[in-house]
Design a protein around this motif. Structure first.
Motif, PDB file in Angstrom:
ATOM      1  N   GLU A  68       0.873  -1.240  -0.016  1.00  0.00           N
ATOM      2  CA  GLU A  68       0.049   0.087  -0.030  1.00  0.00           C
ATOM      3  C   GLU A  68       0.803   1.251  -0.112  1.00  0.00           C
ATOM      4  OE1 GLU A  68      -2.835   0.209   3.379  1.00  0.00           O
ATOM      5  OE2 GLU A  68      -3.661  -1.920   2.576  1.00  0.00           O
ATOM      6  N   LEU A  69       0.409   2.233  -0.825  1.00  0.00           N
ATOM      7  CA  LEU A  69       1.031   3.398  -0.688  1.00  0.00           C
ATOM      8  C   LEU A  69       0.521   4.558   0.129  1.00  0.00           C
ATOM      9  CD1 LEU A  69       3.270   5.496  -1.838  1.00  0.00           C
ATOM     10  CD2 LEU A  69       1.730   6.156  -3.713  1.00  0.00           C
ATOM     11  N   LEU A  70       0.959   4.990   1.062  1.00  0.00           N
ATOM     12  CA  LEU A  70       0.150   5.996   1.931  1.00  0.00           C
ATOM     13  C   LEU A  70       0.665   7.339   1.628  1.00  0.00           C
ATOM     14  CD1 LEU A  70       0.864   3.927   5.490  1.00  0.00           C
ATOM     15  CD2 LEU A  70      -0.934   3.820   3.809  1.00  0.00           C
ATOM     16  N   VAL A  71      -0.321   8.277   1.233  1.00  0.00           N
ATOM     17  CA  VAL A  71       0.115   9.549   0.683  1.00  0.00           C
ATOM     18  C   VAL A  71      -0.617  10.549   1.612  1.00  0.00           C
ATOM     19  CG1 VAL A  71      -0.386  11.154  -1.080  1.00  0.00           C
ATOM     20  CG2 VAL A  71      -0.501   8.558  -1.494  1.00  0.00           C
ATOM     21  N   GLU A  72       0.440  11.461   2.073  1.00  0.00           N
ATOM     22  CA  GLU A  72       0.137  12.786   2.884  1.00  0.00           C
ATOM     23  C   GLU A  72       0.726  13.867   2.076  1.00  0.00           C
ATOM     24  OE1 GLU A  72       0.667  14.419   7.362  1.00  0.00           O
ATOM     25  OE2 GLU A  72       2.249  13.497   6.387  1.00  0.00           O
ATOM     26  N   SER A  73      -0.177  14.786   1.825  1.00  0.00           N
ATOM     27  CA  SER A  73       0.387  16.056   1.092  1.00  0.00           C
ATOM     28  C   SER A  73       0.072  17.420   2.167  1.00  0.00           C
ATOM     29  CB  SER A  73      -0.530  16.134  -0.021  1.00  0.00           C
ATOM     30  OG  SER A  73      -0.165  17.584  -0.626  1.00  0.00           O
ATOM     31  N   ILE A  74       0.785  17.966   2.195  1.00  0.00           N
ATOM     32  CA  ILE A  74       0.452  19.353   3.002  1.00  0.00           C
ATOM     33  C   ILE A  74       1.036  20.794   2.023  1.00  0.00           C
ATOM     34  CG2 ILE A  74       0.629  18.561   5.311  1.00  0.00           C
ATOM     35  CD1 ILE A  74       3.191  19.252   5.627  1.00  0.00           C
ATOM     36  N   SER A  75       1.195  21.751   2.483  1.00  0.00           N
ATOM     37  CA  SER A  75       1.248  22.887   1.699  1.00  0.00           C
ATOM     38  C   SER A  75       2.680  22.856   0.777  1.00  0.00           C
ATOM     39  CB  SER A  75       1.201  24.219   2.447  1.00  0.00           C
ATOM     40  OG  SER A  75       2.072  24.279   3.455  1.00  0.00           O
ATOM     41  N   ASP A  76       3.805  22.428   1.552  1.00  0.00           N
ATOM     42  CA  ASP A  76       5.224  22.541   1.022  1.00  0.00           C
ATOM     43  C   ASP A  76       5.740  21.236   0.551  1.00  0.00           C
ATOM     44  OD1 ASP A  76       5.399  21.832   3.796  1.00  0.00           O
ATOM     45  OD2 ASP A  76       6.965  23.007   4.008  1.00  0.00           O
ATOM     46  N   ARG A  77       4.996  20.020   0.990  1.00  0.00           N
ATOM     47  CA  ARG A  77       5.926  18.673   0.619  1.00  0.00           C
ATOM     48  C   ARG A  77       4.812  17.609   0.550  1.00  0.00           C
ATOM     49  NH1 ARG A  77       6.312  19.991   5.976  1.00  0.00           N
ATOM     50  NH2 ARG A  77       5.856  18.365   7.514  1.00  0.00           N
ATOM     51  N   LEU A  78       4.963  16.763  -0.261  1.00  0.00           N
ATOM     52  CA  LEU A  78       4.469  15.398  -0.474  1.00  0.00           C
ATOM     53  C   LEU A  78       5.193  14.119   0.203  1.00  0.00           C
ATOM     54  CD1 LEU A  78       2.123  13.873  -1.963  1.00  0.00           C
ATOM     55  CD2 LEU A  78       3.732  13.478  -3.714  1.00  0.00           C
ATOM     56  N   VAL A  79       4.504  13.450   1.132  1.00  0.00           N
ATOM     57  CA  VAL A  79       5.163  12.369   1.958  1.00  0.00           C
ATOM     58  C   VAL A  79       4.467  11.241   1.390  1.00  0.00           C
ATOM     59  CG1 VAL A  79       5.844  11.284   4.044  1.00  0.00           C
ATOM     60  CG2 VAL A  79       5.838  13.868   3.906  1.00  0.00           C
ATOM     61  N   LEU A  80       5.430  10.206   0.855  1.00  0.00           N
ATOM     62  CA  LEU A  80       4.903   8.779   0.293  1.00  0.00           C
ATOM     63  C   LEU A  80       5.361   7.664   1.452  1.00  0.00           C
ATOM     64  CD1 LEU A  80       5.512   9.269  -3.195  1.00  0.00           C
ATOM     65  CD2 LEU A  80       3.421   9.786  -2.097  1.00  0.00           C
ATOM     66  N   ARG A  81       4.495   6.853   1.872  1.00  0.00           N
ATOM     67  CA  ARG A  81       4.964   5.956   2.987  1.00  0.00           C
ATOM     68  C   ARG A  81       4.621   4.425   2.678  1.00  0.00           C
ATOM     69  NH1 ARG A  81       2.989  10.429   6.149  1.00  0.00           N
ATOM     70  NH2 ARG A  81       4.701  11.285   7.433  1.00  0.00           N
ATOM     71  N   SER A  82       5.316   3.304   3.170  1.00  0.00           N
ATOM     72  CA  SER A  82       4.857   2.117   2.999  1.00  0.00           C
ATOM     73  C   SER A  82       5.401   1.358   4.160  1.00  0.00           C
ATOM     74  CB  SER A  82       5.699   1.549   1.677  1.00  0.00           C
ATOM     75  OG  SER A  82       5.296   0.251   1.640  1.00  0.00           O
ATOM     76  N   ILE A  83       4.537   0.371   4.706  1.00  0.00           N
ATOM     77  CA  ILE A  83       4.994  -0.251   6.052  1.00  0.00           C
ATOM     78  C   ILE A  83       4.711  -1.892   5.490  1.00  0.00           C
ATOM     79  CG2 ILE A  83       4.463  -0.787   8.135  1.00  0.00           C
ATOM     80  CD1 ILE A  83       3.102   2.048   8.408  1.00  0.00           C
ATOM     81  N   ASN A  84       5.597  -2.602   6.057  1.00  0.00           N
ATOM     82  CA  ASN A  84       5.340  -4.205   5.497  1.00  0.00           C
ATOM     83  C   ASN A  84       4.460  -4.769   6.472  1.00  0.00           C
ATOM     84  OD1 ASN A  84       6.624  -4.438   8.053  1.00  0.00           O
ATOM     85  ND2 ASN A  84       8.223  -5.661   7.151  1.00  0.00           N
ATOM     86  N   THR A  85       3.728  -5.755   6.222  1.00  0.00           N
ATOM     87  CA  THR A  85       2.718  -6.639   6.953  1.00  0.00           C
ATOM     88  C   THR A  85       3.043  -6.613   8.397  1.00  0.00           C
ATOM     89  OG1 THR A  85       3.493  -8.634   6.033  1.00  0.00           O
ATOM     90  CG2 THR A  85       1.578  -7.472   4.723  1.00  0.00           C
ATOM     91  N   ALA A  86       4.243  -7.116   8.663  1.00  0.00           N
ATOM     92  CA  ALA A  86       4.745  -7.291  10.190  1.00  0.00           C
ATOM     93  C   ALA A  86       5.057  -5.995  10.869  1.00  0.00           C
ATOM     94  CB  ALA A  86       5.774  -8.135  10.043  1.00  0.00           C
ATOM     95  N   LYS A  87       4.801  -4.997  10.202  1.00  0.00           N
ATOM     96  CA  LYS A  87       5.057  -3.532  10.820  1.00  0.00           C
ATOM     97  C   LYS A  87       6.324  -3.616  11.362  1.00  0.00           C
ATOM     98  CE  LYS A  87       0.527  -2.061  11.679  1.00  0.00           C
ATOM     99  NZ  LYS A  87      -0.254  -2.874  10.742  1.00  0.00           N
ATOM    100  N   SER A  88       7.368  -4.411  10.668  1.00  0.00           N
ATOM    101  CA  SER A  88       9.030  -4.210  11.398  1.00  0.00           C
ATOM    102  C   SER A  88       9.675  -3.477  10.243  1.00  0.00           C
ATOM    103  CB  SER A  88       9.420  -5.884  11.417  1.00  0.00           C
ATOM    104  OG  SER A  88       9.335  -6.302   9.960  1.00  0.00           O
ATOM    105  N   ALA A  89       9.225  -2.782   9.358  1.00  0.00           N
ATOM    106  CA  ALA A  89       9.960  -2.294   8.236  1.00  0.00           C
ATOM    107  C   ALA A  89       8.865  -1.149   7.825  1.00  0.00           C
ATOM    108  CB  ALA A  89      10.484  -2.909   7.148  1.00  0.00           C
ATOM    109  N   PHE A  90       9.477   0.183   7.965  1.00  0.00           N
ATOM    110  CA  PHE A  90       8.834   1.306   7.465  1.00  0.00           C
ATOM    111  C   PHE A  90       9.684   2.291   6.455  1.00  0.00           C
ATOM    112  CE2 PHE A  90       6.091   5.195   8.239  1.00  0.00           C
ATOM    113  CZ  PHE A  90       6.822   6.096   8.258  1.00  0.00           C
ATOM    114  N   PHE A  91       9.163   2.810   5.543  1.00  0.00           N
ATOM    115  CA  PHE A  91       9.978   3.530   4.818  1.00  0.00           C
ATOM    116  C   PHE A  91       9.228   4.704   4.065  1.00  0.00           C
ATOM    117  CE2 PHE A  91      11.734   4.399   0.617  1.00  0.00           C
ATOM    118  CZ  PHE A  91      13.238   3.769   0.605  1.00  0.00           C
ATOM    119  N   ALA A  92       9.845   5.982   4.213  1.00  0.00           N
ATOM    120  CA  ALA A  92       9.207   7.259   3.856  1.00  0.00           C
ATOM    121  C   ALA A  92       9.988   7.881   2.814  1.00  0.00           C
ATOM    122  CB  ALA A  92       8.710   7.868   5.092  1.00  0.00           C
TER     123      ALA A  92
END
Length: 296
Positions: A68-92
């Protein structure tokens, strides 16, 4: 021999809206399930080949972590996040507004949503993309991606957004006593010394005082890690590298009098290295102790 390491447990929190009061905040730890829905719309535009390539590589790296691609956008930046199913790895991955040719946020200070990464990556199959527009409408739970190829054929993709929780890993990076800065390419070459198919590697940081420098002491070690609770093949190869931090690292700091070590997943770590190599940047590694997260 290694004692069995504690499982790494990332602290997560649900992202709060900017105006949330103390009573509305979820605090530390993994929040209760639920979709953090925000209204609003974001429109992004890219018209240069390098922009499009950078975005594609970032999405491919995110896909190696989670679906899954988790998207967060605010006025000055776009943050794209992903987390594995075990929630042991997080990437942004964060893109500033200046990265895009056009960056618009409408209707809300924060726009958040989630889509399947495989569907987003499918829109990059067009040969020699000349222009790309992404239009995420949180009110309609839809993402529309428009692509124009070199033959001037326009393709439009309509993706449905998902009911997913927008999480963020929370850790005080500045408090980590160990910090290693290295060229991504050089660190990748070091990892190539390990057996293909190895799941985990342990990094050990030692104090680097005047006595150790005088004796040519290698301050950092990388070692193969095999889970003692799992069967180990007789053909398993145990590899250990002793690294001179002065010659191979751009920077090294270990603010403890005793050694520290963490064990990490090789595949997940290589994903970060891949992105850093593509961007031509160094990688910074921070960690504290066994069982605590490694932050890169």
């Amino acid at each position: 021999a290694h004692a069995r390491r504690p499982a790494v447990a990332w602290p997560y929190r649900t992202l709060d809206p900017p105006a949330a009061t103390a009573s509305e905040r979820t605090g530390e730890g993994l929040s209760a399930s639920g979709f953090m829905s925000y209204t609003g719309r974001i429109v992004l535009s890219l018209g240069r080949s390098q922009q499009i390539k950078d975005l594609k590589v970032a999405l491919q790296c995110l896909f190696k972590i989670g679906t899954e691609l988790l998207v967060e956008s605010i006025s000055d930046r776009l943050v794209l996040r992903s987390i594995n199913t075990a929630k042991s790895a997080f990437f942004a991955v964060t893109f500033t507004a200046a990265f895009f040719d056009d960056y618009q946020v409408h209707g809300s200070q924060v726009v958040q949503s989630a889509v399947l990464l495989k569907h987003v990556l499918a829109t990059f199959r067009t040969h020699k993309i000349q222009h790309m527009t992404l239009d995420l409408d949180a009110d309609q739970s839809s993402l529309t991606i428009t692509v124009v190829g070199d033959n001037n054929i326009k393709k439009t993709y309509h993706l449905e957004c998902m009911n997913s929780e927008i999480l963020n890993a929370t850790i005080d990076k500045e408090s980590c006593p160990t910090q290693v800065i290295a060229e991504a390419h050089e660190l990748n070459k070091l990892l190539s010394s390990f057996q293909t198919g190895l799941d985990e590697i342990t990094i050990i940081a030692n104090p680097e005082d005047s006595a150790s420098v005088a004796s040519m002491h290698r301050a950092v070690q990388l070692q193969s890690f095999y889970d003692p609770d799992k069967a180990r093949s007789a053909n398993s190869l145990h590899t250990s590298l002793a690294i001179d931090t002065r010659s191979l690292f751009v920077g090294y700091r270990h603010a403890r009098e005793s050694p520290s070590d963490v064990t990490f997943n090789v595949k997940d770590f290589r994903t970060m290295l891949t992105l850093c190599e593509h961007m031509g940047t160094n990688i910074m590694i921070r960690f504290e102790a066994t069982g605590m997260p490694l932050v890169a």
